[in-house]
Scaffold this active site. Structure first.
Site, PDB file in Angstrom:
ATOM      1  N   ASP A 119       0.859  -1.186   0.000  1.00 13.84           N
ATOM      2  CA  ASP A 119       0.000   0.000   0.000  1.00 13.84           C
ATOM      3  C   ASP A 119       0.893   1.233   0.000  1.00 13.84           C
ATOM      4  O   ASP A 119       1.984   1.220   0.583  1.00 13.84           O
ATOM      5  CB  ASP A 119      -0.910   0.017   1.233  1.00 13.84           C
ATOM      6  CG  ASP A 119      -2.025  -1.022   1.149  1.00 13.84           C
ATOM      7  OD1 ASP A 119      -2.491  -1.306   0.026  1.00 13.84           O
ATOM      8  OD2 ASP A 119      -2.436  -1.531   2.197  1.00 13.84           O
ATOM      9  N   ASP A 137      -7.055  -1.378  -4.869  1.00 14.58           N
ATOM     10  CA  ASP A 137      -8.157  -1.027  -3.966  1.00 14.58           C
ATOM     11  C   ASP A 137      -9.080   0.008  -4.605  1.00 14.58           C
ATOM     12  O   ASP A 137     -10.307  -0.075  -4.482  1.00 14.58           O
ATOM     13  CB  ASP A 137      -7.617  -0.483  -2.647  1.00 14.58           C
ATOM     14  CG  ASP A 137      -6.765  -1.491  -1.896  1.00 14.58           C
ATOM     15  OD1 ASP A 137      -6.969  -2.714  -2.083  1.00 14.58           O
ATOM     16  OD2 ASP A 137      -5.886  -1.060  -1.125  1.00 14.58           O
TER      17      ASP A 137
END
Length: 165
Positions: A119, A137
């Site tokens: 991330d 995402d």
């Protein structure tokens, strides 16, 4: 009527989402150390963090079994999405499934190869901090939003014709 080019368009979009996600993750992984953070604006940082869990780090500390659990879920969902995309669909519905498929495969690739998801997008404002996330995402959430919009549109117009492919 089935149009192979129309199907290819939706599968191509999923591949673009997957490739964009993996390109960004690879860049972050190769150019920044783990734990790195760079302030871009007063509300946004680029970071390099690993998430062994799911959304919002759900089950992140579960001991390792969650890697295979979330990978299996992603692969089953991806197979279902591929099947859905082979059927006649409204354009917004096909867009939704394509984005979700690309995002699911992007995070599944990370779990299979890296063991965890990279991330790097970190938003915060006035003490409120959103968990870091990535392009995969965003594709999943964008696809889910488009699916909700399609559902609401279908409720308003239940006789809307399916796209012919």
């Amino acid at each position: 009527m089935n149009h192979p080019l129309r199907k290819a368009q939706w599968y191509s979009l999923a591949i673009v989402a997957l490739a964009g996600d993996q390109a960004a993750k690879t860049y972050i992984d190769m150019t920044t150390p783990l734990g790195w953070s760079h302030e871009v604006t007063s509300f946004f940082n680029l970071v390099h963090v690993l998430n062994p869990g799911a959304a919002f780090s759900f089950l992140a500390g579960a001991g390792g079994w969650q890697r295979w659990f979330f990978l299996a879920i992603a692969l089953v969902v991806s197979a279902w999405l591929v099947w859905q995309l082979s059927r006649p669909l409204r354009k917004l519905e096909a867009l939704s499934y394509s984005l979700i498929l690309g995002g699911a495969l992007g995070n599944a690739f990370d779990r299979a190869v890296r063991g965890q998801v990279i991330d790097y997008l970190d938003f915060h404002l006035r003490g409120w901090h959103w968990p870091a996330f990535n392009v995969a995402d965003m594709a999943i959430v964008g696809g889910a939003i488009a699916l909700v919009v399609q559902s609401l549109m279908s409720t308003e117009n239940p006789t809307a014709a399916k796209e012919t492919r």
